[in-house]
Design an enzyme around this catalytic site. Structure first.
Site, PDB file in Angstrom:
ATOM      1  N   ARG A 131      -2.318  -2.462  -2.201  1.00 31.02           N
ATOM      2  CA  ARG A 131      -3.582  -1.952  -2.710  1.00 31.02           C
ATOM      3  C   ARG A 131      -3.422  -1.730  -4.207  1.00 31.02           C
ATOM      4  O   ARG A 131      -2.328  -1.399  -4.689  1.00 31.02           O
ATOM      5  CB  ARG A 131      -3.972  -0.635  -2.027  1.00 31.02           C
ATOM      6  CG  ARG A 131      -4.526  -0.805  -0.618  1.00 31.02           C
ATOM      7  CD  ARG A 131      -5.903  -1.450  -0.666  1.00 31.02           C
ATOM      8  NE  ARG A 131      -6.537  -1.509   0.645  1.00 31.02           N
ATOM      9  CZ  ARG A 131      -6.464  -2.536   1.465  1.00 31.02           C
ATOM     10  NH1 ARG A 131      -5.755  -3.605   1.127  1.00 31.02           N
ATOM     11  NH2 ARG A 131      -7.097  -2.530   2.620  1.00 31.02           N
TER      12      ARG A 131
ATOM     13  N   GLU B 169     -12.200  -3.456  -8.339  1.00 32.87           N
ATOM     14  CA  GLU B 169     -12.529  -4.802  -7.871  1.00 32.87           C
ATOM     15  C   GLU B 169     -14.035  -4.982  -7.793  1.00 32.87           C
ATOM     16  O   GLU B 169     -14.729  -4.106  -7.270  1.00 32.87           O
ATOM     17  CB  GLU B 169     -11.885  -5.061  -6.501  1.00 32.87           C
ATOM     18  CG  GLU B 169     -10.357  -5.029  -6.542  1.00 32.87           C
ATOM     19  CD  GLU B 169      -9.713  -5.317  -5.193  1.00 32.87           C
ATOM     20  OE1 GLU B 169     -10.443  -5.578  -4.214  1.00 32.87           O
ATOM     21  OE2 GLU B 169      -8.476  -5.281  -5.108  1.00 32.87           O
TER      22      GLU B 169
ATOM     23  N   HIS C 173      -8.140 -10.658  -4.213  1.00 35.73           N
ATOM     24  CA  HIS C 173      -7.914  -9.934  -2.956  1.00 35.73           C
ATOM     25  C   HIS C 173      -8.148 -10.844  -1.746  1.00 35.73           C
ATOM     26  O   HIS C 173      -8.913 -10.523  -0.835  1.00 35.73           O
ATOM     27  CB  HIS C 173      -8.797  -8.693  -2.868  1.00 35.73           C
ATOM     28  CG  HIS C 173      -8.157  -7.579  -2.080  1.00 35.73           C
ATOM     29  ND1 HIS C 173      -8.311  -6.253  -2.382  1.00 35.73           N
ATOM     30  CD2 HIS C 173      -7.343  -7.617  -0.979  1.00 35.73           C
ATOM     31  CE1 HIS C 173      -7.641  -5.505  -1.517  1.00 35.73           C
ATOM     32  NE2 HIS C 173      -7.039  -6.316  -0.665  1.00 35.73           N
TER      33      HIS C 173
END
Length: 308
Positions: A226, A255, A274
């Site tokens: 993360r 993000e 991601h």
């Protein structure tokens, strides 16, 4: 618990075409329904979702289609009596292969050649730049499903695999397992440091200036965990100062990554949005996990991957 409906939140569309998941769940024995984001829930409802909504707390069970559930207020689910499960255990292959891809790209300089191709340039590396993965040390921080997926594949390529695990217990294909209090010792000799931990109070900011300074100056940091596991400002400073050689990053503090982030502009940084767990068969993996839990509920058995 008696399930009367399996509701798919529109947020599943962030990871897959929702209808694919509907079709894959067609034989679970419970009606499956695509719902709107303002849908209300009650007893007998189960929800499959990418993220949390407060309305889910009125359902009997919520399944998160990701391994990470840090945005779900676990304590509130517990108080509401709503079961919460996650999708850990299904990403070892996808993330493991993605990480090996990063390592090969960086070691064999493929990112440089791709950039040169875009610019129509015939570019050859300096003699000392390319290297092979064989016998290089990789430290995998977090040896759950993701970390083991990385470790197994790295070992198959002849890498020297060490790792960090909270329990310190041995893991197949890992030559030495360190506990978190020995993190600096674990990473100081590694050519690659791969982060594969969940985001918790203990892991937030785990990699910051002291850790980056401990790493070799020819080492690369890989983050498939993360974003907040890494202090992004400290990472940028380490890259600017050439404290480390580079990085491959799939998870970010914010993000999408802001357009003005310096991370976009480092030649020795590979960025992906991601997607390290992305696969065109993800709906099948999720459907199998959800289906197994539907069966467990019908049999009065414990839920798989129960968080609360």
């Amino acid at each position: 618990m008696h399930l009367e409906r399996l509701a798919l939140d529109p947020s599943v569309g962030l990871a897959m075409p929702p209808q694919r998941l509907v079709d894959a769940l067609s034989d679970v024995g419970v009606p499956v329904e695509l719902v709107d984001e303002d849908e209300q829930f009650g007893p007998g409802d189960a929800v499959v979702s990418f993220g949390h909504r407060d309305s889910f707390l009125d359902a009997d069970w919520v399944h998160c289609i990701r391994a990470g559930y840090d945005e779900f207020p676990v304590g509130v689910y517990d108080e509401a009596g709503t079961y919460l499960t996650n999708s850990t255990g299904i990403h070892g292959t996808t993330v493991g292969e993605t990480v090996i891809g990063y390592l090969l790209v960086l070691a064999r300089r493929l990112h440089v050649y791709r950039d040169a191709q875009h610019d129509h340039e015939w570019t050859r590396p300096r003699y000392h730049e390319p290297f092979t993965l064989k016998d290089e040390r990789i430290c995998v921080v977090g040896l759950g499903t993701l970390g083991r997926g990385v470790a197994d594949r790295a070992a198959a390529l002849g890498m020297d695999v060490v790792g960090v695990r909270r329990s310190g217990e041995p893991v197949d294909n890992v030559s030495q397992v360190f506990t978190p209090d020995r993190l600096h010792e674990a990473i100081e000799d590694a050519r690659f440091v791969v982060l594969a931990t969940p985001l918790t109070e203990e892991t937030e900011g785990m990699i910051a200036a002291p850790e980056l300074e401990t790493m070799r100056d020819d080492a690369f940091l890989v983050n498939v965990a993360r974003g907040p596991v890494v202090d992004e400002d400290d990472l940028i400073a380490a890259l600017e100062d050439e404290t480390i050689a580079g990085a491959a990053i799939d998870a970010f503090t914010e993000e999408p990554l802001p357009e003005d982030s310096p991370l976009w502009d480092f030649e020795e940084v590979v960025l992906t949005p991601h997607v390290s767990a992305a696969t065109g068969k993800y709906h099948e993996d999720i459907a199998q996990l959800v289906g197994e839990n539907v069966e467990h509920i019908a049999a009065g058995e414990e839920l798989i991957n129960r968080v609360v």
